[in-house]
Design a protein around this motif. Structure first.
Motif, mmCIF file in Angstrom:
data_model
loop_
_atom_site.group_PDB
_atom_site.id
_atom_site.type_symbol
_atom_site.label_atom_id
_atom_site.label_comp_id
_atom_site.label_asym_id
_atom_site.label_seq_id
_atom_site.Cartn_x
_atom_site.Cartn_y
_atom_site.Cartn_z
ATOM 1 N N ILE A 45 7.425 0.794 1.036
ATOM 2 C CA ILE A 45 7.249 -0.004 -0.173
ATOM 3 C C ILE A 45 7.340 -1.474 0.203
ATOM 4 C CG2 ILE A 45 8.128 -0.530 -2.484
ATOM 5 C CD1 ILE A 45 9.486 2.305 -2.361
ATOM 6 N N LEU A 46 6.264 -2.210 -0.016
ATOM 7 C CA LEU A 46 6.252 -3.645 0.238
ATOM 8 C C LEU A 46 6.254 -4.364 -1.104
ATOM 9 C CD1 LEU A 46 3.648 -3.933 3.153
ATOM 10 C CD2 LEU A 46 6.103 -3.484 3.257
ATOM 11 N N ARG A 47 7.374 -4.992 -1.421
ATOM 12 C CA ARG A 47 7.515 -5.688 -2.699
ATOM 13 C C ARG A 47 6.750 -7.017 -2.680
ATOM 14 N NH1 ARG A 47 8.830 -1.594 -5.917
ATOM 15 N NH2 ARG A 47 10.791 -0.588 -5.320
ATOM 16 N N GLU A 48 6.651 -7.634 -3.850
ATOM 17 C CA GLU A 48 5.811 -8.818 -4.003
ATOM 18 C C GLU A 48 6.202 -9.950 -3.047
ATOM 19 O OE1 GLU A 48 7.596 -7.442 -6.410
ATOM 20 O OE2 GLU A 48 8.824 -8.904 -7.455
ATOM 21 N N GLY A 83 12.328 8.889 6.247
ATOM 22 C CA GLY A 83 13.091 8.113 5.279
ATOM 23 C C GLY A 83 12.285 6.901 4.850
ATOM 24 N N CYS A 84 12.424 6.520 3.615
ATOM 25 C CA CYS A 84 11.687 5.394 3.051
ATOM 26 C C CYS A 84 12.108 4.079 3.710
ATOM 27 C CB CYS A 84 11.962 5.333 1.547
ATOM 28 S SG CYS A 84 11.216 3.936 0.693
ATOM 29 N N VAL A 85 11.154 3.183 3.912
ATOM 30 C CA VAL A 85 11.433 1.791 4.269
ATOM 31 C C VAL A 85 10.997 0.941 3.084
ATOM 32 C CG1 VAL A 85 10.737 -0.160 5.709
ATOM 33 C CG2 VAL A 85 11.279 2.037 6.773
ATOM 34 N N GLU A 86 11.922 0.152 2.551
ATOM 35 C CA GLU A 86 11.618 -0.704 1.412
ATOM 36 C C GLU A 86 11.845 -2.165 1.802
ATOM 37 O OE1 GLU A 86 12.926 -1.447 -3.248
ATOM 38 O OE2 GLU A 86 13.564 0.382 -2.202
ATOM 39 N N VAL A 87 10.795 -2.958 1.671
ATOM 40 C CA VAL A 87 10.848 -4.375 2.009
ATOM 41 C C VAL A 87 10.876 -5.157 0.696
ATOM 42 C CG1 VAL A 87 9.700 -6.269 3.213
ATOM 43 C CG2 VAL A 87 9.570 -3.933 4.142
ATOM 44 N N ILE A 90 -2.247 1.681 9.486
ATOM 45 C CA ILE A 90 -1.516 2.415 8.455
ATOM 46 C C ILE A 90 -1.686 3.907 8.717
ATOM 47 C CG2 ILE A 90 -1.341 2.915 5.986
ATOM 48 C CD1 ILE A 90 -3.050 -0.221 6.786
ATOM 49 N N VAL A 91 -0.584 4.614 8.826
ATOM 50 C CA VAL A 91 -0.613 6.071 8.956
ATOM 51 C C VAL A 91 -0.235 6.641 7.598
ATOM 52 C CG1 VAL A 91 0.472 8.054 10.096
ATOM 53 C CG2 VAL A 91 -0.019 5.975 11.406
ATOM 54 N N MET A 92 -1.026 7.590 7.101
ATOM 55 C CA MET A 92 -0.785 8.228 5.803
ATOM 56 C C MET A 92 -0.673 7.196 4.675
ATOM 57 S SD MET A 92 1.789 11.388 6.618
ATOM 58 C CE MET A 92 1.212 12.829 7.498
ATOM 59 N N PRO A 93 -1.751 6.530 4.337
ATOM 60 C CA PRO A 93 -1.695 5.474 3.314
ATOM 61 C C PRO A 93 -1.262 5.973 1.939
ATOM 62 C CG PRO A 93 -3.974 5.998 3.878
ATOM 63 C CD PRO A 93 -3.108 6.702 4.871
ATOM 64 N N TRP A 94 -1.318 7.270 1.702
ATOM 65 C CA TRP A 94 -0.871 7.810 0.411
ATOM 66 C C TRP A 94 0.640 7.670 0.235
ATOM 67 C CZ3 TRP A 94 -3.655 10.347 4.130
ATOM 68 C CH2 TRP A 94 -2.980 11.285 4.927
ATOM 69 N N HIS A 95 1.363 7.290 1.281
ATOM 70 C CA HIS A 95 2.800 7.015 1.171
ATOM 71 C C HIS A 95 3.100 5.517 1.096
ATOM 72 C CE1 HIS A 95 3.832 11.093 3.286
ATOM 73 N NE2 HIS A 95 3.625 11.237 1.989
ATOM 74 N N LEU A 96 2.072 4.692 0.935
ATOM 75 C CA LEU A 96 2.241 3.239 0.977
ATOM 76 C C LEU A 96 2.109 2.615 -0.403
ATOM 77 C CD1 LEU A 96 2.483 0.592 2.657
ATOM 78 C CD2 LEU A 96 -0.011 0.674 2.924
ATOM 79 N N THR A 97 3.042 1.730 -0.748
ATOM 80 C CA THR A 97 2.968 0.925 -1.968
ATOM 81 C C THR A 97 2.909 -0.544 -1.574
ATOM 82 O OG1 THR A 97 4.235 2.535 -3.267
ATOM 83 C CG2 THR A 97 4.144 0.279 -4.123
ATOM 84 N N LEU A 98 1.894 -1.246 -2.069
ATOM 85 C CA LEU A 98 1.733 -2.679 -1.821
ATOM 86 C C LEU A 98 1.772 -3.406 -3.147
ATOM 87 C CD1 LEU A 98 -1.297 -2.507 0.637
ATOM 88 C CD2 LEU A 98 1.035 -3.113 1.253
ATOM 89 N N GLU A 99 2.719 -4.330 -3.298
ATOM 90 C CA GLU A 99 2.792 -5.117 -4.516
ATOM 91 C C GLU A 99 2.091 -6.460 -4.316
ATOM 92 O OE1 GLU A 99 6.804 -5.241 -6.032
ATOM 93 O OE2 GLU A 99 6.801 -3.086 -6.432
ATOM 94 N N ARG A 155 -2.798 -8.442 -5.858
ATOM 95 C CA ARG A 155 -3.702 -8.738 -4.749
ATOM 96 C C ARG A 155 -2.938 -8.902 -3.436
ATOM 97 N NH1 ARG A 155 -8.332 -12.756 -5.695
ATOM 98 N NH2 ARG A 155 -8.865 -11.681 -3.793
ATOM 99 N N PRO A 156 -2.504 -7.804 -2.837
ATOM 100 C CA PRO A 156 -1.904 -7.901 -1.504
ATOM 101 C C PRO A 156 -2.988 -8.175 -0.471
ATOM 102 C CG PRO A 156 -2.079 -5.612 -2.153
ATOM 103 C CD PRO A 156 -2.549 -6.430 -3.327
#
Length: 196
Positions: free
Chosen positions: A98-101, A128-132, A71-80, A62-63
């Protein structure tokens, strides 16, 4: 190790790197985001997550995503689980975001996955990917550039410009962002009632 930043194929400076199907999908998402998404009240988070899933976002748990987040291009977004995009925050997902938990992207922070190869006269798009990482806090109006990995538990100061990966539990501030000597305290395991 940072994520690679790679160039998209473009025949000239004026051609799109995206096929027509992606451009049409993006245009439809822009309409949905400006209406059904943005006009939804704050408590209707589940509705906004549903709309994002319809456009390919990968959602776990539940993010929370504010109705004024962009959000631009939500198909490239991961929400944990319990990750947060606050009011005015932007996930510019030309590449993966990628937004981690339990991470928080504060007001008007900008996660940027796109840039250009300025050494090439055609200035092709590069992504390039951004990973949080988990438990990260990205302060208001901070900018995170393509290819960056924010290590677990780090804090990005308000207005910082982050061009390099950050160490876990570090505190980075400024432009360009630099780590402070002081580190964030790691959470204790178990409930002993004592500080570590």
């Amino acid at each position: 190790m940072p994520h690679p930043v790679t160039a998209k194929s473009q025949t000239d400076a004026y051609s799109s790197p995206w096929p027509l199907s992606i451009r049409l999908k993006g245009a439809l998402w822009s309409v949905v985001q400006a209406t059904l998404f943005k006009l939804s009240p704050k408590p209707l988070n589940a509705w906004r997550l549903f709309l994002m899933k319809c456009f390919g976002a990968k959602i776990q748990g539940r993010p929370f995503v504010s109705q004024t987040a962009r959000i631009v291009m939500p198909w490239h977004l991961t929400l944990e689980d319990r990750s947060t995009l606050a009011p005015g925050a932007e996930a510019y997902c030309l590449g993966e975001v990628i937004l981690r938990e339990r991470c928080t992207i504060a007001q008007y922070a900008y996660l940027c996955t796109g840039t250009h190869d300025l050494e090439d006269a055609r200035t092709p798009l590069m992504t390039g990917c951004v990973e949080v990482g988990p438990d990260v806090f990205v302060g208001a109006k901070a900018l995170v550039l393509p290819g960056v990995i924010l290590g677990e538990g780090c804090i990005i100061g308000a207005g910082a410009v982050v061009a390099k990966d950050t160490e876990p539990w570090s505190i980075v501030v400024g432009n360009p962002a630099r780590p402070l000597e002081k580190q964030r305290k790691r959470p204790t395991t178990g409930n002993t009632g004592e500080d570590s």
